[in-house]
Design a protein around this motif. Structure first.
Motif, PDB file in Angstrom:
ATOM      1  N   PRO A   1      18.037  12.457  17.648  1.00 38.45           N
ATOM      2  CA  PRO A   1      17.978  11.272  18.517  1.00 38.45           C
ATOM      3  C   PRO A   1      19.231  10.403  18.378  1.00 38.45           C
ATOM      4  O   PRO A   1      19.988  10.565  17.412  1.00 38.45           O
ATOM      5  CB  PRO A   1      16.751  10.520  17.994  1.00 38.45           C
ATOM      6  N   VAL A   2      19.444   9.511  19.346  1.00 36.09           N
ATOM      7  CA  VAL A   2      20.592   8.590  19.275  1.00 36.09           C
ATOM      8  C   VAL A   2      20.123   7.136  19.354  1.00 36.09           C
ATOM      9  O   VAL A   2      20.905   6.239  19.686  1.00 36.09           O
ATOM     10  CB  VAL A   2      21.636   8.889  20.369  1.00 36.09           C
ATOM     11  N   ASP A   3      18.841   6.911  19.031  1.00 34.48           N
ATOM     12  CA  ASP A   3      18.269   5.557  19.167  1.00 34.48           C
ATOM     13  C   ASP A   3      19.024   4.519  18.347  1.00 34.48           C
ATOM     14  O   ASP A   3      19.206   3.371  18.788  1.00 34.48           O
ATOM     15  CB  ASP A   3      16.785   5.558  18.795  1.00 34.48           C
ATOM     16  N   ILE A   4      19.521   4.902  17.178  1.00 31.40           N
ATOM     17  CA  ILE A   4      20.220   3.910  16.337  1.00 31.40           C
ATOM     18  C   ILE A   4      21.589   3.583  16.947  1.00 31.40           C
ATOM     19  O   ILE A   4      22.029   2.435  16.957  1.00 31.40           O
ATOM     20  CB  ILE A   4      20.367   4.409  14.876  1.00 31.40           C
ATOM     21  N   HIS A   5      22.250   4.615  17.532  1.00 26.11           N
ATOM     22  CA  HIS A   5      23.521   4.345  18.244  1.00 26.11           C
ATOM     23  C   HIS A   5      23.266   3.276  19.317  1.00 26.11           C
ATOM     24  O   HIS A   5      24.006   2.307  19.438  1.00 26.11           O
ATOM     25  CB  HIS A   5      24.034   5.616  18.943  1.00 26.11           C
ATOM     26  N   LEU A   6      22.201   3.481  20.109  1.00 22.82           N
ATOM     27  CA  LEU A   6      21.926   2.573  21.243  1.00 22.82           C
ATOM     28  C   LEU A   6      21.503   1.188  20.742  1.00 22.82           C
ATOM     29  O   LEU A   6      21.828   0.174  21.366  1.00 22.82           O
ATOM     30  CB  LEU A   6      20.867   3.177  22.172  1.00 22.82           C
ATOM     31  N   ASP A   7      20.843   1.173  19.597  1.00 27.33           N
ATOM     32  CA  ASP A   7      20.380  -0.118  19.073  1.00 27.33           C
ATOM     33  C   ASP A   7      21.569  -0.995  18.667  1.00 27.33           C
ATOM     34  O   ASP A   7      21.629  -2.179  19.016  1.00 27.33           O
ATOM     35  CB  ASP A   7      19.460   0.119  17.859  1.00 27.33           C
ATOM     36  N   ILE A   8      22.529  -0.403  17.999  1.00 30.80           N
ATOM     37  CA  ILE A   8      23.694  -1.205  17.578  1.00 30.80           C
ATOM     38  C   ILE A   8      24.495  -1.632  18.819  1.00 30.80           C
ATOM     39  O   ILE A   8      24.956  -2.775  18.919  1.00 30.80           O
ATOM     40  CB  ILE A   8      24.579  -0.469  16.533  1.00 30.80           C
TER      41      ILE A   8
END
Ligand code: EPZ
Length: 418
Positions: free
Chosen positions: A122-129
């Motif tokens: 997943p890339v959820d943390i990329h999008l969160d930052i």
């Protein structure tokens, strides 16, 4: 379809020159989108993932000349913020261009990298930052579509889990800006440090506050530089296993001993001995192998990218060993293939129990991901008879001249088209 064929049982001899790091080259290549002036990168491994990243950067406006392991990167006046699926789908690191595109163009449309053999990725943390520093991100039809929403000049961000790629995105989106961004619980893999060193040498202002926290004071622009990519510590660890599994004392050159400390300490526990020739060269002294119990953790622990290679070696250790894969949810695909060669391995959830044996037999096996593929090569070097490895494109993504390097040390290994 290309395959690798290995006749097992041959001792290796001589030395292996380690290439530059794939996982340091990829974020640094993405970072070149932040810099308009000419950049020269040396010690770049010319492997499939790097060529894919080069193609992607050329569609985004870069002009890149490849001269053996040197890249000369310059800018054209083409500005494109669309990273297409066809270019990103085979290489997970494509997501790393989203930070630089937003920093330079305030908008980006980047294909979701999609899952891969070892997990959903997943890339959820990329999008969160990205959202915390002022960008609105939507996921539409397999693409992340992002654009600048607001500007904040001070941001403090705590990562909910340690992520190499998301740490790199956070640094890439912040270093060319008017922001002060404090990042906590960051990944500190040597590849992340190499990216920070590259950016600081180009004029960025990134400073560590504590072991896992840093502050980025954004700057107005970055300048073109020449930079040497760090050695590939996972490639080096892989050839340490090649030396140990074939009981052949090999010398490795062009390495960074410092980056290998966390791997060497585990190999010493298994019984290997090392002669440190210089801070860029060592000799492996194979020995009787002892079993161990270990888990994969973020740096400076034992790396998940060495898990499959370690498993091949532990097949020949006395007694039974246990490896716990704590980073990726599906990184035991190599086990089925090793079992086809006669390995006695039991899987229970994220734990693999390896019962030491003295013999593997060559077989037809299937590569599934980069590190699983190389673990089958390592097992094939020592298995009795012939091992044929299918789907070797996985290997070509991340190991430069693997067959050439092993052949030079006497391995009976070749690539066939069948
Ligand atoms: C990098 O992948 C490496 N790839 C991987 O190497 C390596 O295995 C991994 O770091 C861990 O060291 C490159 O550097 C190109 P993560 P990355 O984000 O950044 C979860 C190889 O063989 N996560 O540190 O994708 C993720 O699913 C490759 O060379 C989220 O949940 O790894 C995983 O469980 C394979 N959300 C964990 O974090 C996110 O937004 C660690 O992943 C991002 C990650």
């Amino acid at each position: 379809m290309k395959k690798i064929v290995i006749e097992g049982g041959t001792k290796l001899r001589g030395s292996i020159d380690i290439s530059g790091s794939k996982n340091s080259s990829l974020p640094i290549l993405a970072a070149t989108l932040l810099i308009d002036e000419k950049i020269t990168l040396t010690n770049v491994p010319i492997v499939k993932d790097i060529l894919t990243m080069i193609n992607l950067l050329e569609t985004l406006g870069k002009k890149i000349k490849i001269k053996k392991n040197k890249l000369e990167i310059s800018s054209t006046n083409k500005k494109n913020y669309f990273a297409k699926y066809e270019l990103v789908k085979t290489m997970r690191a494509g997501i790393l261009v989203i930070g630089p595109l937003l920093a330079k163009l305030n908008q980006a449309k980047v294909s979701l990298p999609g899952g891969c053999a070892i997990g959903a990725r997943p890339v959820d943390i990329h999008l969160d930052i990205l959202s915390k520093v002022g960008y609105e991100n939507k996921v539409l039809k397999g693409y992340v579509v992002s654009k600048k929403k607001f500007s904040k000049n001070k941001v403090s961000y705590l990562f909910k889990k340690i992520s190499v790629g998301a740490t790199e995105t956070a640094i890439l989106i912040s270093c060319l800006s008017n922001k002060k961004v404090i990042l906590r619980n960051i990944a500190i893999e040597p590849e992340v440090i190499d990216l920070i060193n590259f950016l600081n040498q180009a004029g960025a202002n990134i400073r560590f506050l504590r072991k896992r926290s840093l502050v980025v004071n954004g700057v107005k622009n970055l300048k073109g530089i020449e930079y040497k990519i760090m050695p590939d510590r996972i490639e080096a660890g892989t050839y340490i296993v090649a030396s140990a599994i074939t009981k052949s004392p090999l010398i490795l050159n062009n390495i960074s001993i410092d980056h290998l400390k966390n791997i060497i300490v585990v190999f010493k526990k298994i019984g290997l001995k090392f002669k440190f020739i210089s801070n860029s060269s060592l000799k492996i002294l194979p020995n009787k192998l002892k079993s161990i119990k270990i888990k994969t953790v973020p740096y400076p622990g034992f790396p998940t990218d060495m898990q499959a290679q370690l498993m091949s070696l532990l097949i020949f250790a006395e007694g039974s060993s246990e490896i716990r894969e704590d980073i990726f949810e599906n990184r035991f695909l190599h086990v089925l293939e090793l079992q086809r060669m006669g390995a006695v391995i039991e899987i229970k959830n994220n734990k693999a129990k390896i019962t030491g044996t003295s013999l593997l037999s060559g077989a037809q096996v299937m590569a599934t991901d980069l590190r699983a593929s190389v673990c089958l090569v390592l097992a094939g070097l020592v298995a009795k008879g012939k091992t044929t490895i299918n789907r070797i494109y996985h290997l070509e993504r991340g190991y430069e001249n693997l067959v050439i390097k092993l052949k030079k040390c006497g391995a009976k290994i070749r690539i066939i088209n069948a």
